[in-house]
Design an enzyme around this catalytic site. Structure first.
Site, mmCIF file in Angstrom:
data_model
loop_
_atom_site.group_PDB
_atom_site.id
_atom_site.type_symbol
_atom_site.label_atom_id
_atom_site.label_comp_id
_atom_site.label_asym_id
_atom_site.label_seq_id
_atom_site.Cartn_x
_atom_site.Cartn_y
_atom_site.Cartn_z
ATOM 1 N N GLU A 60 29.486 15.362 6.937
ATOM 2 C CA GLU A 60 30.891 15.408 7.346
ATOM 3 C C GLU A 60 31.969 16.060 5.702
ATOM 4 O O GLU A 60 32.798 16.729 5.804
ATOM 5 C CB GLU A 60 31.112 14.083 8.027
ATOM 6 C CG GLU A 60 31.009 14.293 9.273
ATOM 7 C CD GLU A 60 29.591 13.833 9.635
ATOM 8 O OE1 GLU A 60 29.610 13.586 10.470
ATOM 9 O OE2 GLU A 60 28.972 13.603 8.222
ATOM 10 N N CYS A 92 32.013 8.286 8.030
ATOM 11 C CA CYS A 92 31.985 10.127 7.980
ATOM 12 C C CYS A 92 33.005 9.677 9.362
ATOM 13 O O CYS A 92 34.347 10.622 9.274
ATOM 14 C CB CYS A 92 31.273 10.545 8.592
ATOM 15 S SG CYS A 92 29.777 10.724 7.516
ATOM 16 N N ARG A 192 4.828 22.473 9.157
ATOM 17 C CA ARG A 192 4.576 21.431 7.692
ATOM 18 C C ARG A 192 5.828 21.054 6.833
ATOM 19 O O ARG A 192 5.976 20.325 6.672
ATOM 20 C CB ARG A 192 3.339 22.113 6.722
ATOM 21 C CG ARG A 192 1.474 22.226 7.415
ATOM 22 C CD ARG A 192 1.161 22.821 6.441
ATOM 23 N NE ARG A 192 -0.199 22.829 6.884
ATOM 24 C CZ ARG A 192 -1.550 22.926 6.384
ATOM 25 N NH1 ARG A 192 -0.942 23.257 4.909
ATOM 26 N NH2 ARG A 192 -2.710 22.508 6.830
ATOM 27 N N THR A 231 -11.231 4.911 7.998
ATOM 28 C CA THR A 231 -11.368 3.031 8.247
ATOM 29 C C THR A 231 -12.374 2.954 7.255
ATOM 30 O O THR A 231 -12.178 1.685 6.626
ATOM 31 C CB THR A 231 -11.882 2.870 9.791
ATOM 32 O OG1 THR A 231 -11.918 4.380 10.674
ATOM 33 C CG2 THR A 231 -12.486 1.824 10.104
#
Length: 367
Positions: A60, A92, A192, A231
């Site tokens: 804004e 804003c 991506r 893991t």
């Protein structure tokens, strides 16, 4: 053109503008603002702004600065409710009031409790006409990461799968097979570039040895954080991910102990770690997504591994599906795709389809 049609047309333009910085605004959403006024009987865009890279300044004040005095009596088109809380800069909503904006057309409502409804209230209290919900669903698609993080306290998940014509996603012996063509792969790189995080399992990291970067000309600097679910810290130090960890961030979610020597070796390459709980050798995905959200990350693009894909689907953590179907078939001992176009769960609805070369891309969203 009717006033309603004009509002929709200009909001659509604002939504397109917001995509310019999608994935580049930190913890803030990429929002766009257009300032429009009538000049010689025709609507003219006199100011435009999009959330700056890094998240500040907001859209804004940028649009108002460009419009200058032409903002007085004009209409502001905003893709997200103007903020209402004081930070280092005034809200804003108050900036729009001070600039003399006469009318605000807004798309999505901000779920942030510091803003939700309050931005509109500030505008209306100042006598500004407010039209809410114009192309809200379309705006919310681009804001999905931010909205999910605010409402569900976790990152938004897009699952991408490339599926052969006979419903396979690869070979069990790990040999790579081209399922889709170059045009489709470029589309994936573009996706991506819009994401905060790209995620794969360590099995995919070992078998495919990917870069997981955005390699489209001009967009190389928009590669997301690369996150590997590992893991027991099996990621090879010789992998491309480890070799490039100082160039493009590499994060590893692991249940390995702090004194595991592999942590020090990977850290020396530049990798960072997210400590995660594991159950039956699988990392706790809901908690991982919450941890990412706590770090201000909003969007996760899941690319690799049938097991990883199935885990996200089984736990109801997939918000968007991108399904690429190629013409090639994979014969022999192949891995079945967790999902094909024929087996899309009823929890998802088709939102778009496109053809790239000989491949088809279907996009679905959770209902």
């Amino acid at each position: 053109m009717s006033a309603e049609a004009l509002d929709r047309r200009l909001m659509a333009a604002a939504i397109r503008l917001a995509r310019e910085h999608e994935g580049r605004t930190g913890s803030n959403p990429s929002v766009a603002t257009l300032i429009v006024r009538e000049i010689d009987g025709s609507p003219v865009i006199v100011g435009r702004g999009v959330t700056a890279i890094g998240g500040r300044p907001h859209a804004e004040p940028q649009a108002l600065a460009e419009a200058g005095e032409l903002a007085r009596g004009a209409t502001a088109y905003v893709t997200l409710e103007p903020c209402a809380h004081h930070g280092r800069t005034p809200p804003c909503a108050e900036a729009l009031v001070s600039a003399g904006i006469a009318r605000v057309v807004a798309a999505a409502t901000d779920p942030d409790e510091r803003v939700s409804g309050r931005g509109y209230a500030i505008l209306r209290a100042a006598g500004i006409e407010v039209e809410e919900g114009v192309l809200a669903a379309e705006a919310e698609r681009g804001l999905a990461g931010y909205l999910t993080r605010r409402m569900k306290n976790r990152a938004h998940v897009t699952l991408k799968l490339a599926v052969s014509a006979n419903g396979k996603i690869g070979r069990r012996d790990g040999k790579q097979v081209a399922i889709t063509g170059e045009i489709s792969r470029r589309q994936v790189h573009a996706l991506r570039a819009l994401s905060d995080v790209i995620l794969i399992g360590v099995g995919t990291a070992i078998n495919d040895d990917p870069d997981l970067t955005c390699r489209l000309p001009g967009l190389e600097d928009r590669s997301p954080i690369r996150l590997v679910l590992d893991t027991h810290l099996r990621l090879p130090l010789t992998s491309r991910l480890a070799h490039t960890a100082r160039d493009v961030p590499l994060w590893i979610a692991t249940a390995a102990q702090q004194d595991d020597p592999r942590r020090a070796e990977l850290a020396a390459c530049g990798a960072e770690f997210i400590a995660s709980d594991a159950h039956q050798d699988r990392l706790a995905l809901p908690e991982l997504l919450e941890d990412l959200a706590a770090r201000g990350l909003s969007t996760v693009f899941v690319e690799g591994g049938a097991a990883v894909a199935q885990s996200f689907l089984a736990e109801g953590l997939v918000d968007r599906l991108v399904l690429l179907t190629g013409e090639a078939t994979i014969d022999g001992d192949a891995v079945d795709a967790p999902i094909t176009r024929q087996t899309i769960p009823s929890a998802f609805r088709l939102v778009s389809s496109a053809t790239f070369g000989t491949d088809r891309m279907d996009e679905y969203e959770r209902v």
